[in-house]
Structures are given as C-alpha cells and as structure tokens.
Write an enzyme that holds these catalytic residues in place. Structure first.
Site, PDB file in Angstrom:
ATOM      1  N   GLN A 121     -35.595   9.926  -3.558  1.00  0.00           N
ATOM      2  CA  GLN A 121     -36.546   9.260  -2.920  1.00  0.00           C
ATOM      3  C   GLN A 121     -37.818   8.608  -3.616  1.00  0.00           C
ATOM      4  O   GLN A 121     -38.240   9.353  -4.622  1.00  0.00           O
ATOM      5  CB  GLN A 121     -37.282  10.455  -1.703  1.00  0.00           C
ATOM      6  CG  GLN A 121     -38.173   9.921  -0.545  1.00  0.00           C
ATOM      7  CD  GLN A 121     -37.431   8.739   0.395  1.00  0.00           C
ATOM      8  OE1 GLN A 121     -36.574   8.904   0.527  1.00  0.00           O
ATOM      9  NE2 GLN A 121     -38.296   7.955   0.841  1.00  0.00           N
ATOM     10  N   ASP A 146     -28.207   4.079  -1.643  1.00  0.00           N
ATOM     11  CA  ASP A 146     -29.438   3.455  -1.313  1.00  0.00           C
ATOM     12  C   ASP A 146     -29.163   1.901  -1.618  1.00  0.00           C
ATOM     13  O   ASP A 146     -30.215   0.924  -1.504  1.00  0.00           O
ATOM     14  CB  ASP A 146     -30.592   3.872  -2.251  1.00  0.00           C
ATOM     15  CG  ASP A 146     -31.674   4.594  -1.278  1.00  0.00           C
ATOM     16  OD1 ASP A 146     -31.660   4.371  -0.192  1.00  0.00           O
ATOM     17  OD2 ASP A 146     -32.240   5.668  -1.893  1.00  0.00           O
ATOM     18  N   LYS A 177     -33.775  11.818   7.071  1.00  0.00           N
ATOM     19  CA  LYS A 177     -32.469  11.636   6.461  1.00  0.00           C
ATOM     20  C   LYS A 177     -31.523  12.949   6.570  1.00  0.00           C
ATOM     21  O   LYS A 177     -30.599  12.656   7.095  1.00  0.00           O
ATOM     22  CB  LYS A 177     -32.710  11.179   5.011  1.00  0.00           C
ATOM     23  CG  LYS A 177     -33.312   9.880   4.995  1.00  0.00           C
ATOM     24  CD  LYS A 177     -33.547   9.335   3.761  1.00  0.00           C
ATOM     25  CE  LYS A 177     -34.433   8.167   3.480  1.00  0.00           C
ATOM     26  NZ  LYS A 177     -34.912   7.656   2.329  1.00  0.00           N
TER      27      LYS A 177
HETATM   28  N1  GUN Z   1     -39.047   4.689  -0.569  1.00  0.00           N
HETATM   29  C1  GUN Z   1     -39.081   3.976   0.514  1.00  0.00           C
HETATM   30  N2  GUN Z   1     -38.038   3.462   1.062  1.00  0.00           N
HETATM   31  C2  GUN Z   1     -37.057   4.001   0.389  1.00  0.00           C
HETATM   32  C3  GUN Z   1     -35.567   3.815   0.448  1.00  0.00           C
HETATM   33  O1  GUN Z   1     -34.983   3.307   1.260  1.00  0.00           O
HETATM   34  N3  GUN Z   1     -34.878   4.792  -0.289  1.00  0.00           N
HETATM   35  C4  GUN Z   1     -35.514   5.537  -1.410  1.00  0.00           C
HETATM   36  N4  GUN Z   1     -34.681   6.425  -2.017  1.00  0.00           N
HETATM   37  N5  GUN Z   1     -36.937   5.751  -1.175  1.00  0.00           N
HETATM   38  C5  GUN Z   1     -37.406   4.962  -0.497  1.00  0.00           C
END
Ligand code: GUN
Length: 291
Positions: A96, A119, A52
């Site tokens: 995350q 998100d 990211k």
């Molecule tokens: N863990 C697995 N997928 C995601 C996501 O799309 N965003 C976040 N913050 N954590 C994750």
C-alpha cells in the site's frame, strides 16, 4: 443524467468471482491468495487495505495482511517482499502506498515479482501495457474500464480528457483509452498542472476522467452538455457532523456538473468500489495462470 454506479457494478464482478471460486474449490484447484503489505498506520491506507482484505473474504479469496513498523528499512521491506515472491501459495502482492519518506517507492515496486504485481505498477507491466501486450493493469484505470463495460458505454471516436498524470491513474488511463479496444478508441488529451486553457480543453471533451486530487476542481462551466464524467478524486475533508470526522469529496463539483452530463460517477460509490473489483480480477487472473 444517469449514475455510473460503482457499487452495483463491482458487486456484479464480485458475484462472478465468487461463483468462479466455488468452482475452483469443487475442482480442488488453487484458490486465489492476495498478500497486502501495510507499512505504518496512515489512516487512509488502513481504510483502503481493510476494504481490500474484506473484499477478498467476500469472494472467497485467501488474504494475508503483513503489517510492518513505519521504522522498517528499505532493505528489510525488500526482504519481506522477496519472501512473498518465492512463496508459491501467494498469487498477488500489493504494497500500500504511500510509504514512509525514507523508503523509495520505485525500489519497492521494482522488488515485487511482475507475475504477482496485481497493482500493475512494476515497469514490466507498465511496459507491456504501453505496447498493448497482456499485463496487469493498475486497479483504478482498469476499474474505470470495467465500469464503462458494465454500462455498455461505447467510447469509440470520443475525445477523452484525462486530468492528472500520476503513474497510478492518469498515465495508464490515457493509454487504455487510446487502445484499439472497446472501451477505448478515443482521442486522448492528458492535462496536468502546467496545462494552458484547461477549461477550453475540457469543454471539448466527450469523456472527462478527473484524477488530480483537488476537491471540486471540475466545475459546470468546464463540461459540455451530454459529456460523461468519471471522478477519481477522494479527498477527506473535515466534517464534524460525520461519525468519522470527515467527508469524502471528489474532484468534480457533482451537484452542479451532474445535470449537464449523460453519465457521471458519484463519490463515494463510483470509482472506489471498482478499484477493488479490478484488484480482485487481477488476483484471480494471476492465480488462473497457475491452475
Ligand atoms: N495508494 C493509492 N492507491 C493505491 C493503489 O491502487 N495501490 C496501492 N498499493 N497503493 C495505493
């Protein structure tokens, strides 16, 4: 059979965003800034967050990675989020997941300002999505919509079967596909671990979204000739022949399913890169509301 290539499609989105950042920069406007919080050192989470941050660099966004010890308390983590909420420079915040067991994910998601929740996990954003209002949409289902758009796939009237009911993928996906939009306008069936006759339901599907996290769960006998198959799964299976020590396996038995499909996503290189492109889109959108 044709491949829904997430690498090509996400690159197209990233190129557009890069161009827009260049324009913002020339006009001396605010450049999008994403803050990512990583608690502890889960291997997969490290990889996702690094991807990211790298994607932000690629398109010219600013990014801040906040690394916190796995021993941090829920209260301390909320304090960190509140600092980012009130920091005018930050447009998007993501924490995350998964988090250490002593921290409530719900409490953390609820602490993120809905206006910075790129998100799309906050209940306000989920509620707006359900009601068909403008909202941040969770990056994986949003990325799948962008992928279908890129390949100009008309889904109107299709029977879409979503396998998996997670808050991050399955549920928002089922809502997006049922909306009166394109892609959308599907009749949606949401299957999960307690579904009876899963095979018979999948056999009726024009579009299958596999998001349950079980390697090779969708087999050729479950798929109708000409169906579109989207694979959200990315399970790490040990593989000594790989440099990393593991290989990534999807929820679909690709080799046997692919020949029956009209379109299919590979793993890796399908949904994964689209998730990141969607997150960047959300961050850009958050910033444009300020500009
Ligand atoms: N863990 C697995 N997928 C995601 C996501 O799309 N965003 C976040 N913050 N954590 C994750």
């Amino acid at each position: 059979m044709q491949i829904l290539d997430g690498k090509i499609s996400s690159q197209a989105i990233k190129n557009q965003l890069k161009e827009k950042v260049t324009q913002l920069s020339a006009a001396r406007k605010k450049i999008p800034h994403l803050a990512a919080i990583l608690v502890g050192s889960n291997g997969a989470s490290e990889t996702y967050v690094a991807a990211k941050v790298k994607a932000c660099e690629e398109v010219g966004f600013i990014s801040t990675l906040v690394r916190l010890e796995t021993t941090i308390s829920e209260k301390e983590l909320i304090t960190e989020i509140e600092k980012l909420n009130s920091n005018q420079a930050i447009d998007g915040i993501l924490v995350q997941l998964p988090l250490p067991k002593h921290i409530s994910e719900t409490a953390i998601i609820n602490a993120i300002s809905p206006a910075k929740d790129v998100d799309g996990f906050h209940p306000i954003n989920v509620g707006n999505l359900v009601q068909g209002n403008s909202s941040f949409v969770s990056a994986t289902p949003f990325g799948i919509i962008l992928l279908l758009q890129h390949y100009k796939i008309e889904t109107k009237g299709m029977h879409a079967v979503v396998i998996g009911r997670s808050n991050i993928v399955g549920r928002p996906m089922s809502i997006l596909l049922s909306e009166n939009k394109n892609p959308g306008n599907c009749t949606v069936t949401l299957c999960h671990s307690q579904t009876k006759n899963m095979k018979a339901i999948c056999q009726q599907a024009d579009l299958i979204i596999a998001a349950l996290g079980k390697p090779k769960f969708v087999t050729a006998d479950m798929v109708k000739e000409g169906a579109i198959v989207i694979d959200v799964g990315i399970t790490r299976l040990e593989d000594a022949t790989k440099k990393t020590g593991y290989k990534l396996v999807g929820d679909v038995d690709f080799d046997n399913v692919a020949p029956k499909t009209s379109w299919i996503t590979p793993v890796p290189g399908g949904v994964g890169p689209m998730t990141i492109a969607a997150l960047l889109q959300n961050t850009f959108h958050s910033c444009s509301q300020k500009n």
